[in-house]
Scaffold this active site. Sequence first.
Site, PDB file in Angstrom:
ATOM      1  N   CYS A 132       0.838  -1.211   0.000  1.00  0.00           N
ATOM      2  CA  CYS A 132       0.000   0.000   0.000  1.00  0.00           C
ATOM      3  C   CYS A 132       0.869   1.256   0.000  1.00  0.00           C
ATOM      4  O   CYS A 132       1.353   1.687   1.048  1.00  0.00           O
ATOM      5  CB  CYS A 132      -0.932  -0.010   1.209  1.00  0.00           C
ATOM      6  SG  CYS A 132      -1.984   1.449   1.295  1.00  0.00           S
ATOM      7  N   CYS A 135      -0.423   4.126   2.084  1.00  0.00           N
ATOM      8  CA  CYS A 135      -0.218   3.982   3.530  1.00  0.00           C
ATOM      9  C   CYS A 135       1.247   4.235   3.899  1.00  0.00           C
ATOM     10  O   CYS A 135       1.535   4.886   4.897  1.00  0.00           O
ATOM     11  CB  CYS A 135      -0.562   2.575   4.008  1.00  0.00           C
ATOM     12  SG  CYS A 135      -2.031   1.861   3.292  1.00  0.00           S
ATOM     13  N   ASP A 136       2.160   3.682   3.132  1.00  0.00           N
ATOM     14  CA  ASP A 136       3.549   3.599   3.589  1.00  0.00           C
ATOM     15  C   ASP A 136       4.554   4.426   2.789  1.00  0.00           C
ATOM     16  O   ASP A 136       5.713   4.543   3.198  1.00  0.00           O
ATOM     17  CB  ASP A 136       4.000   2.119   3.567  1.00  0.00           C
ATOM     18  CG  ASP A 136       3.154   1.268   4.509  1.00  0.00           C
ATOM     19  OD1 ASP A 136       2.710   1.808   5.534  1.00  0.00           O
ATOM     20  OD2 ASP A 136       2.919   0.096   4.206  1.00  0.00           O
TER      21      ASP A 136
END
Length: 304
Positions: A132, A135-136
């Site tokens: 992701c 997200c990261d």
Amino acid sequence: MHNVVIIGSGPAGLTAAVYTARANLSPLLIEGWQAGGQLTTTTEVENYPGFAKGIMGPELMKEMRAQAARFGTVFRTGDVTAVDLKARPFKIVVDDEEPLEAKTLIIATGASPITLGLPNEKRLWGHGVSSCATCDGFFFKDKELVVVGGGDSAMEEATFLTKFATKVSVIHRRDKLRASRIMQDRAVKNEKIAFLWNSVVEDVLGQDVVTGVRVKNIVTGKIWDLSCAGLFLAIGHRPNTALFTGQLKMSETGYLLTTHGTATSIPGVFAAGDVQDAHYRQAVTAAGTGCMAAIDAERFLESA
Ligand code: NAP
């Protein structure tokens, strides 16, 4: 007989539990043996609203679970092994035991990122290996990254990651991309993105965090180590819908189809989170649809 049975304990399932519990519907939530969903395998979550300093994924899930429990959600640990949705009450079998009966069912079984199946990929998950970018990606400012895949997700993730990374190498197993023309063009034009064709990742390198990947060109047979701080897998997600095959309408790729909010093709059965969302796949959108499913279930019970 239960008013509401919820299958799944990620943000969608737990939010549905908070809402149905606060509506005095005494929900039963079935959490699998690996409870908590995809967030339990991430490290810091910085984009979930309400946590200005960020929160660790497992901690966020623990808080959501405690919140659902506070209002009287009953939890049962086990894997749902069969469902019968032909008639109401619906029947739900957990770990092959006696079926439970439910007036409404909320499916929040999520989706699983497809992985390469390498031992070190699993070991370094959340420590440089991710599926992701949204997200990261932020954790990789001024680093070199690798993205695996040749579809729209890979192009989208690689393009997004160039906001942070100095260089993104896309490793694809063929010499042609599967991605749509517009997404391909955007990635190809991006000077920070390099393509390694006909190549596969054979191993993930690093002791505590990712330091590189071992790459093999499957045409020439050449093997080499490419240093990078992160490996992003974009080789697809698989919605966890095998249980519902033949009972609920699904897209070609197996996602549950919903209309009018979270209604599935069977009245009284609702779906929330990644199991019905191939597009956004965020914790906050999963929680949002969990709330919607709870309200839809409540209204269904009122009108039944
Ligand atoms: P996808 O289209 O199935 O692409 C998966 C890619 O990963 C393919 O290039 C495939 O290679 C490769 N792959 C699969 N298994 C692999 C393995 N074991 N090792 C190495 N490579 C592997 O999946 P997706 O990109 O996640 O897209 C899924 C759906 O969502 C698509 O319909 C897509 O259009 C849509 N989507 C749309 C957008 C957008 O419009 N903004 C963004 C993301 C996704 P091959 O090409 O050789 O099969």
